[in-house]
Write a protein that holds these residues in place. Structure first.
Motif, mmCIF file in Angstrom:
data_model
loop_
_atom_site.group_PDB
_atom_site.id
_atom_site.type_symbol
_atom_site.label_atom_id
_atom_site.label_comp_id
_atom_site.label_asym_id
_atom_site.label_seq_id
_atom_site.Cartn_x
_atom_site.Cartn_y
_atom_site.Cartn_z
ATOM 1 N N ALA A 42 0.839 -1.203 0.000
ATOM 2 C CA ALA A 42 0.000 0.000 0.000
ATOM 3 C C ALA A 42 0.867 1.243 0.000
ATOM 4 O O ALA A 42 1.849 1.333 0.724
ATOM 5 C CB ALA A 42 -0.908 0.001 1.227
ATOM 6 N N LYS A 44 1.287 4.633 1.280
ATOM 7 C CA LYS A 44 0.751 5.334 2.444
ATOM 8 C C LYS A 44 0.777 6.841 2.303
ATOM 9 O O LYS A 44 0.307 7.550 3.176
ATOM 10 C CB LYS A 44 1.545 4.944 3.708
ATOM 11 C CG LYS A 44 1.425 3.473 4.068
ATOM 12 C CD LYS A 44 0.005 3.110 4.456
ATOM 13 C CE LYS A 44 -0.069 1.663 4.913
ATOM 14 N NZ LYS A 44 -1.411 1.266 5.316
ATOM 15 N N ALA A 109 -2.806 -4.187 3.893
ATOM 16 C CA ALA A 109 -3.361 -3.022 4.579
ATOM 17 C C ALA A 109 -4.348 -3.369 5.683
ATOM 18 O O ALA A 109 -4.480 -2.634 6.659
ATOM 19 C CB ALA A 109 -4.054 -2.102 3.566
ATOM 20 N N ALA A 144 -11.195 2.053 5.604
ATOM 21 C CA ALA A 144 -10.315 1.331 6.519
ATOM 22 C C ALA A 144 -10.476 1.839 7.942
ATOM 23 O O ALA A 144 -10.260 1.104 8.903
ATOM 24 C CB ALA A 144 -8.863 1.464 6.079
ATOM 25 N N SER A 148 -9.964 7.238 6.810
ATOM 26 C CA SER A 148 -9.142 6.768 5.690
ATOM 27 C C SER A 148 -9.923 5.791 4.822
ATOM 28 O O SER A 148 -10.786 5.061 5.317
ATOM 29 C CB SER A 148 -7.851 6.104 6.190
ATOM 30 O OG SER A 148 -8.139 4.911 6.884
ATOM 31 N N LEU A 150 -9.394 2.906 1.586
ATOM 32 C CA LEU A 150 -8.523 2.092 0.745
ATOM 33 C C LEU A 150 -9.177 1.927 -0.626
ATOM 34 O O LEU A 150 -10.384 1.677 -0.716
ATOM 35 C CB LEU A 150 -8.310 0.710 1.357
ATOM 36 C CG LEU A 150 -7.495 0.632 2.650
ATOM 37 C CD1 LEU A 150 -7.525 -0.795 3.182
ATOM 38 C CD2 LEU A 150 -6.067 1.087 2.420
ATOM 39 N N GLU A 164 -4.082 4.450 -0.441
ATOM 40 C CA GLU A 164 -4.803 4.821 0.777
ATOM 41 C C GLU A 164 -4.924 6.337 0.856
ATOM 42 O O GLU A 164 -3.933 7.051 0.756
ATOM 43 C CB GLU A 164 -4.091 4.288 2.020
ATOM 44 C CG GLU A 164 -4.829 4.612 3.317
ATOM 45 C CD GLU A 164 -4.210 3.928 4.528
ATOM 46 O OE1 GLU A 164 -4.696 4.152 5.645
ATOM 47 O OE2 GLU A 164 -3.222 3.188 4.345
#
Length: 451
Positions: A42, A44, A109, A144, A148, A150, A164
């Motif tokens: 992922a 970030k 993730a 998520a 946040s 995903l 993300e």
């Protein structure tokens, strides 16, 4: 945060813009990004909504260009009880291989094994034009955390990419004002009130207002509370209620921290505009919604059959109805006591006690020596002892003598004075300024439902 819409036509993107974005993506990924790169970790790095939308549109534009497939459509999915994430993705109609690939990408993730029923996500899938065979997974989006999201989407060469998006979270004081239109809950929720603060407000006014009879359509209300909110306006956490107003009755929250005031435990209490505690010393009715079935004085006992003094008030209510502490105090007795059955006695300040009889069970932790606060659930209605049916027998004692709970001259609520009153007025002035500046704002973003 702008959610993706895979049904948006790719023709809205100029070919040069598409080529530029694709080139930047290829440069960032390097030579390692191939069709087999489905397990890439992922990314970030925070993305703004525009960047995320651009990334998704690149993937969707490329998918639309593939022969044999229709334009992508959104399919919302919720995980069923006992279902795996793999099974839920497949239920959207995609091929098992596509489902395994997207779950493999998400493993970097989230915990893709121990998922809970009800977890929601949105897939973008493209159906085959000939309707033969499974659909193709174009993208997947899930929350998520409250702040946040995903997103798994295909890059220009068909590989799956995990990104993300983290939204910034800010603290703010929310002013939620409006007019009654429907129930109290519905009216406050429509202007941004959260279930937590609505519940606090309803309990606050429960001994002042009958919401079923006293409230009329068009009555004004206003609440002020702290909250944590994302950039897109989603409330992810609500703090305590700081101000409440219904039909002109105004209550301000204030933490009494003066150790010499008798209230220096830092617990939030509510006061009117003059600094008087809105709650009396003792509640008149320690059971919500109950009716009086027997008053203080001589009466014929319903079980024993002869006349004797009834030294309390009976409130009829169903078994298991919560019993509330009539005031702040310390549990003196919690035991079986003759005809009273399960008995509870609470000692309050100023040589005042309250007693509760025939209870079915005690609330967790209730035992002699435990401190309780006014309105706290301490027990539940029952019919233990000499009782013809479920009810609460309620008594008030003054200096060891029983007095009539109806009309007993108990002390009034606390009135602030000195340094506490000055601090309260300062805090009240701050709330009043917030109301003057924001009380008329009605364009509050609706609360998102967290799955």
């Amino acid at each position: 945060m702008q959610e993706f819409d895979p049904r948006r036509s790719a023709t809205r993107w100029a070919p040069r813009l598409f080529t530029a974005i694709a080139g930047l993506a290829a440069l960032g990924l390097g030579l390692k990004l191939t069709a087999d790169d489905v397990k890439s970790p992922a990314d970030k790095a925070p993305l703004d909504p525009a960047a995320l939308a651009a990334l998704q549109h690149v993937a969707f534009a490329g998918a639309e260009a593939q022969p044999g497939f229709e334009r992508p459509e959104n399919v919302e999915v919720k995980v069923r009880p006992g279902e795996t994430l793999l099974g839920a993705v497949q239920r959207a109609g995609v091929a098992p291989e596509d489902a395994r690939q997207v779950v493999s990408v998400l493993q970097g993730a989230i915990d893709t094994v121990n998922i809970k029923a009800g977890m929601a996500f949105e897939t973008a899938i493209a159906q085959r034009r000939d309707q033969r065979g499974p659909a193709r997974l174009i993208g997947l989006s899930m929350r998520a955390s409250p702040s946040s999201t995903l997103t798994v989407s295909r890059t220009f060469d068909g590989a799956l990419r995990l990104r993300e998006l983290e939204e910034k979270v800010r603290d703010e004081k929310k002013v939620a004002c409006g007019e009654m239109n429907g129930s109290f809950y519905e009216s406050v929720a429509s202007v941004g009130g959260t279930p937590q603060v609505i519940s606090q407000a309803a309990k606050l006014f429960s001994h002042k207002i009958d919401f079923s009879r006293d409230i009329q359509e068009g009555d004004r209300f206003c609440l002020v509370f702290e909250r944590k909110v994302t950039e897109s306006g989603r409330t992810i956490e609500a703090g305590d209620l700081e101000y409440a107003e219904v039909k002109g009755q105004k209550f301000y929250a204030f933490d009494r921290r003066d150790p010499n005031s008798g209230g220096g435990d830092g617990k939030t209490q509510f006061f009117d505009e003059m600094g008087k505690n809105i709650k009396g010393f003792l509640l008149r009715t320690p059971v919500d919604g109950a009716r009086i079935t027997s008053v203080f004085g001589m009466r014929r006992h319903p079980v024993l059959g002869y006349t004797r003094a009834h030294q309390g008030v009976d409130f009829g209510a169903g078994t298991g109805t919560p019993i509330l502490a009539a005031g702040d105090g310390v549990v003196l007795e919690a035991k079986r006591w003759g005809g009273y059955g399960n008995w509870l006695r609470i000692r309050h300040s100023g040589n005042w006690d309250t007693g509760y009889g025939h209870i079915s069970r005690y609330a967790p932790g209730i035992r002699p020596g435990m401190k309780v606060r006014q309105g706290q659930v301490v027990a539940y209605v029952g019919s233990t002892g000499l009782a013809s049916g479920p009810h609460l027998h309620y008594e008030i004692w003054q200096r060891g003598q029983r007095v009539n709970p109806i009309g007993a001259k108990v002390p009034q609520g606390t009135v602030l004075a000195g340094s506490e009153l000055a601090a309260f007025r300062s805090q009240k002035a701050h709330i009043d300024r917030l109301l003057a500046d924001g009380g008329a704002v009605m364009d509050t973003p609706k609360l998102a439902t967290l799955e």
